[in-house]
Design a protein around this motif. Structure first.
Motif: not given
Length: 289
Positions: A163, A167-169, A171-172, A180-182, A195-196, A211
């Motif tokens: 965490t 990862k989400s950053s 992807i965005n 995606r929520n960061i 967040e994910t 994700d």
């Protein structure tokens, strides 16, 4: 009708058909009586009348954590800072990928916050010696991003990592429309904030990007003998050891130790191997060799 499960929420599966239409469906009750449960990534058959999942097609791969199937590659995302890069955790992920016969690469994030070029070179060298490619990116400045984007074409890719590693950053940065929520890194907790919450497949360049929820630890649940086989760099060499059940620790005529002495494998990798082996138990009774 055939489709792929791309999400699961509150008991409803999101199934993408070949033409990109998403159906929200349930699975037949008969699945409750079997050990096989539909998961994200599964190729399934939908009933054309009642729109429920009738059947799950054979899987090419399956992970228990995160729960996902039919991956073609794993990208291990590790940040250089916040949280600090961990050799041990990265080698755990790679061992996990080898166990499940999934090709893996490493992405180092937050390069804009890190100025130790020698450390980055060391990391790249350690993993290149076990034939694992390493990519360095900054989700903020976009450095290295174009090269990373190419990795996803026509692949079903799982991003796996702690965490807060980005990862989400990432992807965005690849496609802002994913939105995606960061999460943020907490200095007080020394780890990222979740967040994910679920596994979700996002369509991209003829494939999918998964994700997944981050986690700070990974229990391999492997025996010493299995770690000796699946640890990165060992799979292609362990059969050359004199003893068929060699653990590469105190045994004589060990191919792995010979390789390390020649500098073909990194001592850093071997130290991580010893730690993982020490944490595991024996599968079979051992005798002095």
């Amino acid at each position: 009708m055939k489709g792929r499960i791309v999400g699961l929420n509150c008991g409803y599966y999101s199934v993408a058909s070949d033409d990109g239409v998403i159906f929200k469906v349930k699975a037949r009750g008969a699945f409750r009586k079997t050990s096989l449960k539909p998961v994200v990534g599964d190729i399934v058959e939908l009933d054309d009348i009642y729109f429920v999942i009738n059947m799950v097609y054979p899987r090419s791969s399956y992970l228990k954590r995160p729960v996902i199937s039919n991956l073609s590659q794993m990208l291990i995302v590790e940040s250089l800072v916040e949280p600090e890069f961990s050799y041990l955790l990265t080698f755990k992920y790679l061992t996990y990928a080898n166990l499940n016969n999934i090709k893996a690469k490493i992405i180092l994030t937050k390069s804009d916050k890190y100025n130790n070029e020698e450390k980055i070179k060391e990391i790249i060298d350690v993993f290149n010696k076990v034939d694992v490619a390493v990519y360095v990116v900054s989700n903020k400045t976009k450095d290295g991003l174009e090269e990373v984007k190419k990795l996803f074409k026509n692949e079903v890719t799982c991003l796996i990592g702690q965490t807060g590693v980005g990862k989400s950053s990432l992807i965005n940065s690849i496609d802002p429309e994913f939105n995606r929520n960061i999460g943020e890194y907490s200095q007080a907790l020394g780890r990222g904030k979740h967040e994910t919450k679920e596994v979700i497949l996002l369509p991209y360049e003829g494939g999918y990007i998964a994700d997944t929820p981050g986690f700070s630890s990974l229990d391999l649940e492997l025996y010493k003998e299995e770690i000796a086989q699946y640890f990165p760099g060992f799979s292609s060499r362990f059969t050359e050891c004199y003893f068929s059940n060699c653990l590469h620790i105190s045994e004589k005529k060990c191919k792995i130790k010979e390789t390390i002495e020649k500098g073909e494998l990194s001592p850093i990798a071997y130290e991580c191997y010893l730690k993982l082996s020490n944490e595991a138990i024996y599968k079979n009774q051992r005798y002095e060799q």
